[in-house]
Design a protein around this motif. Structure first.
Motif, PDB file in Angstrom:
ATOM      1  N   TYR A   1       5.958   3.690  10.382  1.00  0.00           N
ATOM      2  CA  TYR A   1       4.590   4.422  10.079  1.00  0.00           C
ATOM      3  C   TYR A   1       4.820   5.184   8.933  1.00  0.00           C
ATOM      4  CZ  TYR A   1       1.897   2.283  13.873  1.00  0.00           C
ATOM      5  OH  TYR A   1       1.438   1.544  14.832  1.00  0.00           O
TER       6      TYR A   1
ATOM      7  N   GLN B   1      -0.101   5.240   8.282  1.00  0.00           N
ATOM      8  CA  GLN B   1      -0.065   3.584   8.082  1.00  0.00           C
ATOM      9  C   GLN B   1       1.031   2.853   8.511  1.00  0.00           C
ATOM     10  OE1 GLN B   1      -3.190   1.963   7.437  1.00  0.00           O
ATOM     11  NE2 GLN B   1      -4.058   4.101   7.170  1.00  0.00           N
TER      12      GLN B   1
ATOM     13  N   PRO C   1       1.842  -2.953   3.658  1.00  0.00           N
ATOM     14  CA  PRO C   1       1.133  -2.356   4.625  1.00  0.00           C
ATOM     15  C   PRO C   1       0.793  -3.555   5.727  1.00  0.00           C
ATOM     16  CG  PRO C   1       0.386  -1.651   2.440  1.00  0.00           C
ATOM     17  CD  PRO C   1       1.326  -2.694   2.357  1.00  0.00           C
TER      18      PRO C   1
ATOM     19  N   THR D   1     -10.318   5.671  13.547  1.00  0.00           N
ATOM     20  CA  THR D   1      -9.190   6.360  12.662  1.00  0.00           C
ATOM     21  C   THR D   1      -9.077   8.075  13.005  1.00  0.00           C
ATOM     22  OG1 THR D   1     -10.190   6.376  10.501  1.00  0.00           O
ATOM     23  CG2 THR D   1      -8.539   4.575  11.104  1.00  0.00           C
TER      24      THR D   1
END
Length: 132
Positions: free
Chosen positions: A52, A87, A96, A105
């Protein structure tokens, strides 16, 4: 204890960003279920070749409960957790990872902290599945 809570999320960012998981010092901020769950979840992501990048924002953290009278002093901290800039990417290519478009989120989260001899520790996180 808010400083511990903020430190916890800073170390979570490091844990998930480091494929080896060695760059984080989560034990300084977490224990019990919070430490176990975070370590297992990060390991699962890393086993799938993911890390991440980016960061977590903690919005309006507040102590909503405090109990100093029990055997172990404890507190509840509530905040809005913004993971929109945190992300998952492929660890090798940094491409990604596709996520569901309806993924929440920014959501409310409640965390329980206990005061251990070494200081405050996050022992449990409970996402509330409620936008903020």
């Amino acid at each position: 204890m808010i400083a511990t809570y903020r430190g916890y999320w800073q170390e979570m960012e490091k844990l998930y960003a480091d494929r080896d998981g060695t760059g984080a010092h989560l034990k300084q901020y977490a224990a019990s279920a919070a430490l176990k769950n975070a370590t297992a979840d990060a390991e699962r992501a890393h086993d799938h070749g993911r890390v991440y990048i980016g960061g977590v924002s903690i919005i309006n953290p507040a102590v909503t409960e405090y109990d100093a009278k029990g055997k172990i002093p404890n507190a509840t901290v509530s905040s809005c957790l913004d993971i929109s800039k945190w992300q998952p990417v492929d660890a090798d290519t940094k491409t990604p990872v596709t996520l569901p478009s309806n993924r929440l989120t920014k959501y409310l989260i409640t965390s329980t902290l206990e005061k251990w001899p070494e200081g405050w520790r996050v022992i449990r996180d409970e996402p509330q599945d409620e936008p903020c």
